[in-house]
Design a protein around this motif. Sequence first.
Motif, PDB file in Angstrom:
ATOM      1  N   LEU A 278       0.820  -1.208   0.000  1.00  8.02           N
ATOM      2  CA  LEU A 278       0.000   0.000   0.000  1.00  8.02           C
ATOM      3  C   LEU A 278       0.857   1.262   0.000  1.00  8.02           C
ATOM      4  O   LEU A 278       0.527   2.255  -0.654  1.00  8.02           O
ATOM      5  CB  LEU A 278      -0.940  -0.002   1.210  1.00  8.02           C
ATOM      6  CG  LEU A 278      -2.120  -0.978   1.135  1.00  8.02           C
ATOM      7  CD1 LEU A 278      -2.901  -0.958   2.436  1.00  8.02           C
ATOM      8  CD2 LEU A 278      -3.039  -0.625  -0.031  1.00  8.02           C
ATOM      9  N   ARG A 279       1.971   1.240   0.710  1.00  7.52           N
ATOM     10  CA  ARG A 279       2.867   2.401   0.714  1.00  7.52           C
ATOM     11  C   ARG A 279       3.522   2.590  -0.651  1.00  7.52           C
ATOM     12  O   ARG A 279       3.691   3.716  -1.111  1.00  7.52           O
ATOM     13  CB  ARG A 279       3.931   2.246   1.801  1.00  7.52           C
ATOM     14  CG  ARG A 279       3.403   2.343   3.211  1.00  7.52           C
ATOM     15  CD  ARG A 279       4.536   2.452   4.219  1.00  7.52           C
ATOM     16  NE  ARG A 279       5.279   3.707   4.052  1.00  7.52           N
ATOM     17  CZ  ARG A 279       4.954   4.859   4.645  1.00  7.52           C
ATOM     18  NH1 ARG A 279       3.875   4.927   5.414  1.00  7.52           N
ATOM     19  NH2 ARG A 279       5.679   5.930   4.468  1.00  7.52           N
TER      20      ARG A 279
ATOM     21  N   SER B  77       5.401  -9.294  -2.101  1.00  8.14           N
ATOM     22  CA  SER B  77       4.154  -8.918  -1.434  1.00  8.14           C
ATOM     23  C   SER B  77       3.325  -7.986  -2.312  1.00  8.14           C
ATOM     24  O   SER B  77       2.097  -8.091  -2.362  1.00  8.14           O
ATOM     25  CB  SER B  77       4.452  -8.250  -0.095  1.00  8.14           C
ATOM     26  OG  SER B  77       5.147  -9.119   0.784  1.00  8.14           O
ATOM     27  N   LEU B  78       4.004  -7.059  -3.003  1.00 10.11           N
ATOM     28  CA  LEU B  78       3.297  -6.131  -3.880  1.00 10.11           C
ATOM     29  C   LEU B  78       2.555  -6.867  -4.988  1.00 10.11           C
ATOM     30  O   LEU B  78       1.356  -6.629  -5.221  1.00 10.11           O
ATOM     31  CB  LEU B  78       4.280  -5.123  -4.478  1.00 10.11           C
ATOM     32  CG  LEU B  78       3.719  -4.182  -5.557  1.00 10.11           C
ATOM     33  CD1 LEU B  78       2.653  -3.266  -4.971  1.00 10.11           C
ATOM     34  CD2 LEU B  78       4.836  -3.373  -6.200  1.00 10.11           C
TER      35      LEU B  78
ATOM     36  N   CYS C  66      -1.527  -7.285  -5.396  1.00 16.12           N
ATOM     37  CA  CYS C  66      -2.254  -6.810  -6.577  1.00 16.12           C
ATOM     38  C   CYS C  66      -3.085  -7.927  -7.198  1.00 16.12           C
ATOM     39  O   CYS C  66      -4.246  -7.717  -7.577  1.00 16.12           O
ATOM     40  CB  CYS C  66      -1.278  -6.244  -7.598  1.00 16.12           C
ATOM     41  SG  CYS C  66      -0.475  -4.703  -7.090  1.00 16.12           S
ATOM     42  N   ARG C  67      -2.503  -9.109  -7.288  1.00 23.62           N
ATOM     43  CA  ARG C  67      -3.246 -10.233  -7.876  1.00 23.62           C
ATOM     44  C   ARG C  67      -4.420 -10.640  -6.985  1.00 23.62           C
ATOM     45  O   ARG C  67      -5.480 -11.059  -7.484  1.00 23.62           O
ATOM     46  CB  ARG C  67      -2.306 -11.408  -8.108  1.00 23.62           C
ATOM     47  CG  ARG C  67      -1.220 -11.122  -9.158  1.00 23.62           C
ATOM     48  CD  ARG C  67      -0.472 -12.377  -9.566  1.00 23.62           C
ATOM     49  NE  ARG C  67       0.559 -12.078 -10.547  1.00 23.62           N
ATOM     50  CZ  ARG C  67       1.857 -11.958 -10.278  1.00 23.62           C
ATOM     51  NH1 ARG C  67       2.278 -12.146  -9.033  1.00 23.62           N
ATOM     52  NH2 ARG C  67       2.729 -11.688 -11.229  1.00 23.62           N
ATOM     53  N   ALA C  68      -4.250 -10.544  -5.677  1.00 15.94           N
ATOM     54  CA  ALA C  68      -5.345 -10.877  -4.769  1.00 15.94           C
ATOM     55  C   ALA C  68      -6.493  -9.880  -4.914  1.00 15.94           C
ATOM     56  O   ALA C  68      -7.667 -10.260  -4.962  1.00 15.94           O
ATOM     57  CB  ALA C  68      -4.835 -10.899  -3.326  1.00 15.94           C
TER      58      ALA C  68
ATOM     59  N   TRP D  15      -2.830   7.344  -6.152  1.00 16.95           N
ATOM     60  CA  TRP D  15      -1.909   6.214  -6.283  1.00 16.95           C
ATOM     61  C   TRP D  15      -0.701   6.686  -7.087  1.00 16.95           C
ATOM     62  O   TRP D  15      -0.660   6.567  -8.311  1.00 16.95           O
ATOM     63  CB  TRP D  15      -2.605   5.030  -6.941  1.00 16.95           C
ATOM     64  CG  TRP D  15      -3.914   4.729  -6.279  1.00 16.95           C
ATOM     65  CD1 TRP D  15      -5.153   5.047  -6.733  1.00 16.95           C
ATOM     66  CD2 TRP D  15      -4.101   4.105  -5.002  1.00 16.95           C
ATOM     67  NE1 TRP D  15      -6.110   4.642  -5.833  1.00 16.95           N
ATOM     68  CE2 TRP D  15      -5.492   4.066  -4.762  1.00 16.95           C
ATOM     69  CE3 TRP D  15      -3.242   3.572  -4.054  1.00 16.95           C
ATOM     70  CZ2 TRP D  15      -6.031   3.504  -3.606  1.00 16.95           C
ATOM     71  CZ3 TRP D  15      -3.775   3.032  -2.902  1.00 16.95           C
ATOM     72  CH2 TRP D  15      -5.148   2.997  -2.681  1.00 16.95           C
ATOM     73  N   ALA D  16       0.265   7.202  -6.382  1.00 17.00           N
ATOM     74  CA  ALA D  16       1.406   7.868  -7.022  1.00 17.00           C
ATOM     75  C   ALA D  16       2.270   6.920  -7.841  1.00 17.00           C
ATOM     76  O   ALA D  16       3.035   7.372  -8.691  1.00 17.00           O
ATOM     77  CB  ALA D  16       2.271   8.556  -5.961  1.00 17.00           C
TER      78      ALA D  16
END
Length: 245
Positions: free
Chosen positions: A33-34, A59-60, A64-66, A180-181
Amino acid sequence: MIVVCNHNSYFVQKKDVFGAIGLIPQQKIIAPLRMLTYEVSADQVDEITRMGKSTILESLLRFCRAIESIYIVECLRKPTNIDLQRLLKKAEMRGFPGMIGSIDLFNDVLQGNAPKITYCVNRHMYNGPYYLAYDIYPRWSTFIKTVTRPRSAKEKHFASCQEGCRKDVERCFGILQAHWAIVRGATRLFDAESLQSIMTTCIILHNMIVEEEYDHDVVDEYELDTMNNSRTRIYCAHDGTEESV
């Protein structure tokens, strides 16, 4: 968080072969998220989440896939009848009855899958919606383009209304970048498949925020622009005047 953990056991806290407790779900979810929100690299996140770079990147992508798997049907669906009526109502207030948006991707138009609606313009009834478009699009009745070189007052007024409505849709992408930068630049570090997943996730999360916080029934108000002290130029084409509201 619970939904993501139930969908993918990767985010659930586990023990390794030596019995040591691993990372908690909050770490594996806050790190993505960060990165999505602040356009920070994995090296900048590891000091906060106490995770390795490779684990943060994994994790990123897993996050995203989840999100895609869980919410893509709900948050990237086509407009419902209620959504369509709301779009038509707002478009008619701006002087464009029967308009359902600004066209960017028109796969549905090519396949003839447009919604069935009726509206009246200049005492003529029409039974198909249309989109506001640039000059680069084909000369179809489905696309309403602006007047390239308006001369008369009527043409100038129409061009102002058409371009104003179209820009409202374009500004949505600017809002997406503000929330969402990662969309602005950090995505260049990923491959095409990962980029698609990241972009889809940002759109889904953005739609979830809008659905939760935005009041669709409130009357739109246009306040003074603090930069130039002039009101936002929004025109009502149906009342025969060019007074800004």
